[in-house]
Every structure is written in structure tokens, then in C-alpha cells.
Design a protein around this motif. Structure first.
Motif, PDB file in Angstrom:
ATOM      1  N   GLN A 246      -0.812 -22.698  48.761  1.00 25.50           N
ATOM      2  CA  GLN A 246       0.094 -23.424  49.649  1.00 25.50           C
ATOM      3  C   GLN A 246      -0.223 -23.139  51.119  1.00 25.50           C
ATOM      4  OE1 GLN A 246       4.233 -22.745  48.837  1.00 25.50           O
ATOM      5  NE2 GLN A 246       4.940 -24.142  50.442  1.00 25.50           N
ATOM      6  N   LYS A 247      -0.475 -21.864  51.404  1.00 25.47           N
ATOM      7  CA  LYS A 247      -0.802 -21.501  52.786  1.00 25.47           C
ATOM      8  C   LYS A 247      -2.167 -22.064  53.201  1.00 25.47           C
ATOM      9  CE  LYS A 247       2.023 -17.319  53.026  1.00 25.47           C
ATOM     10  NZ  LYS A 247       2.042 -15.847  53.197  1.00 25.47           N
ATOM     11  N   THR A 249      -3.377 -24.894  52.186  1.00 29.62           N
ATOM     12  CA  THR A 249      -3.107 -26.308  52.490  1.00 29.62           C
ATOM     13  C   THR A 249      -2.489 -26.445  53.872  1.00 29.62           C
ATOM     14  OG1 THR A 249      -2.778 -26.820  50.144  1.00 29.62           O
ATOM     15  CG2 THR A 249      -1.883 -28.384  51.746  1.00 29.62           C
ATOM     16  N   GLN A 250      -1.563 -25.551  54.196  1.00 29.81           N
ATOM     17  CA  GLN A 250      -0.938 -25.566  55.520  1.00 29.81           C
ATOM     18  C   GLN A 250      -1.984 -25.329  56.621  1.00 29.81           C
ATOM     19  OE1 GLN A 250       2.110 -22.584  55.375  1.00 29.81           O
ATOM     20  NE2 GLN A 250       3.499 -23.783  54.102  1.00 29.81           N
ATOM     21  N   GLU A 253      -4.048 -28.457  57.236  1.00 28.86           N
ATOM     22  CA  GLU A 253      -3.258 -29.441  57.972  1.00 28.86           C
ATOM     23  C   GLU A 253      -3.118 -29.054  59.451  1.00 28.86           C
ATOM     24  OE1 GLU A 253      -0.966 -32.632  59.156  1.00 28.86           O
ATOM     25  OE2 GLU A 253      -2.320 -32.352  57.444  1.00 28.86           O
TER      26      GLU A 253
END
Length: 266
Positions: A246-247, A249-250, A253
Motif C-alpha cells: 500500500q505504501k 502504491t502511495q 502516486e
């Protein structure tokens, strides 16, 4: 003054409108036309070759001069071989530097995407080659039949219009651009004066920067960039200790946002 403008326009009409700067005038054909009218030698147009040097000598009632030599062989019409730029598209990284450098907007593409040259519009000016960071642009011979005189004039008029449109767009973008540009700033005022004398080219309006707006936008952008960079560093430090999808992906972005903001602030 009107007679001077008329003479410069007549000289400019004989130049090939490649806008290449090989004559020593970085902004293209019109500045060279002005310099010729003021007494500069009329044999420096390399793409025009001997035919253009002779035509200018006749117009100006000056002695004929040998045209400056090109690195390309001479065609049947006495001019140097017409060339076209070609991008090796599998090597292109989509940096857009060649697009900014092209004076007649003959290259299409966008950031991080493949670019391509519209060969029908390319003048072979070579200006796209130096800024390319991966050296993926080649010059190849134009294999199309040599244009007739009527077609040549039509082509020159179209290139002139495209260049004036390019100048106006760059003049508008200059209001918000920060940092270096691929091509040195064009003398827009010179082209604006001449665009007002004829309907044959797009009118050019010289823009004046609104310093208060510019400073506000600059401050907001600087703050936003600082915030994003701080978040990126924090995530990178966390990911160096422990992987987290998740991190990750962040982080991707945020890097995308950072790049987009940097591009928009140029």
C-alpha cells in the motif's frame, strides 16, 4: 521605414523558411532578412544554396557571391539535399525536448510517451537533435520529388505561418515558464512588428508578465512541492525498513504528482 519593411519582406520571401539558424541568426529567416537589408552578406542561407544567394543578389542589385557550403550533396535544382528528421521511436523516452525545439511544430507526442516526426512538415533544420538526451533522432534524405517553384513558394508560406503560430504560443507560455528553455528566447517583438503588416501570417502579440500573479503561483507551487517531497522521503524511509504494498502504491502516486507539478511549473 515602410520602404525598409517592404525590402525585408521581399528578402524574407526568397528565404526557405526552414528557421534553422545556420545563417548565424538563431531566430530564423526574418532576422537574417533584416540583417541582409542592413548590409549583411546575402550568401549565408545554407538550405537555400546558390539559387537563393543568386536571387538575393539580383533583388538587392549586389554582386553575386558563392553560397556557403552545406554538408549535404547538391540536388538537381542547385540546392543542398533536402533532409528529414526521424525519431527511433523504441529509444524515445518522451522527454518533449525535441517538441519544444521544433520551430514549425513538426513533432508530436507528450511527456513519457513516444514522439514522432510529421515528415511532410519537417524542414530538416536539425534543431531537435542537440536537446535530445538519448540521441535517438536521425536525419535521412527526403526521397520525394523536388517541388516545382509554385509548390516551393506554397511550402515556404505554410512554414512561415507555422513558425509565427509557434512563436505566439511560446510567447504565451513564457508568462508562466520558470527555469531554462530548450531554445533561447525568440525576439518576439521583431516578429510582432512584421505580423502587423500582413494578413499572410498569424498576428503576434507580445505578452507582459503579471509579476504579482507569477509570484503567487510560484509561492504556492514551491509550498506544494515541499510537502510532496517530505511525504516521499518519509515513505521511502519506511519502505527501506519494511516492504508494504500500500505504501509502495502511495509512493508511486506521489512521485507522479511531483513530476506533474514540476512540469507544470517550467
Amino acid at each position: 521605414m515602410n520602404s525598409t519593411i517592404s525590402m525585408i519582406r521581399q528578402i524574407d520571401a526568397l528565404l526557405p523558411q526552414t528557421q534553422c539558424g545556420l545563417c548565424g541568426h538563431r531566430d530564423g529567416c526574418l532576422p537574417y532578412a533584416q540583417a541582409i537589408a542592413e548590409g549583411e552578406a546575402a550568401n549565408k542561407c545554407i538550405p537555400g544554396g546558390q539559387p537563393v544567394a543568386d536571387a538575393l543578389a539580383k533583388l538587392l542589385d549586389r554582386g553575386a557571391l558563392k553560397a556557403e557550403e552545406s554538408v549535404w550533396p547538391i540536388q538537381a535544382d542547385g540546392r543542398p539535399q533536402r533532409m528529414k528528421a526521424v525519431i527511433r521511436e523504441d529509444e524515445c523516452i518522451g522527454c518533449t525536448k525535441c517538441i519544444s525545439a521544433c520551430p514549425v511544430d513538426a513533432i508530436i507526442g507528450s511527456g513519457k510517451l513516444m514522439h514522432t516526426v510529421l515528415t511532410d512538415l519537417c524542414t530538416g533544420c536539425e534543431l531537435c537533435i542537440p536537446p535530445c538526451p538519448v540521441d535517438c533522432i536521425d536525419l535521412i534524405e527526403d526521397v520525394q520529388p523536388l517541388p516545382t517553384e509554385d509548390l516551393r513558394i506554397q511550402e515556404q508560406n505554410d512554414l512561415r505561418r507555422r513558425y509565427y503560430a509557434h512563436i505566439q504560443r511560446e510567447e504565451t507560455r513564457r508568462m508562466y515558464r520558470k527555469g531554462p528553455v530548450v531554445r533561447a528566447e525568440i525576439d518576439s517583438e521583431l516578429f510582432a512588428r512584421f505580423s502587423q503588416q500582413t494578413d499572410a501570417v498569424p498576428a503576434i502579440e507580445v505578452k507582459q508578465k503579471d509579476i504579482s500573479v507569477q509570484n503567487t503561483v510560484s509561492a504556492q507551487t514551491t509550498i506544494e512541492l515541499a510537502k510532496i517531497r517530505t511525504q516521499i522521503k518519509k515513505l521511502e524511509k519506511q519502505l527501506s525498513v519494511r516492504e508494504d504494498a500500500q505504501k509502495q502504491t502511495q509512493l508511486i502516486e506521489l512521485n507522479r504528482q511531483l513530476q506533474a507539478l514540476q512540469e507544470s511549473s517550467k
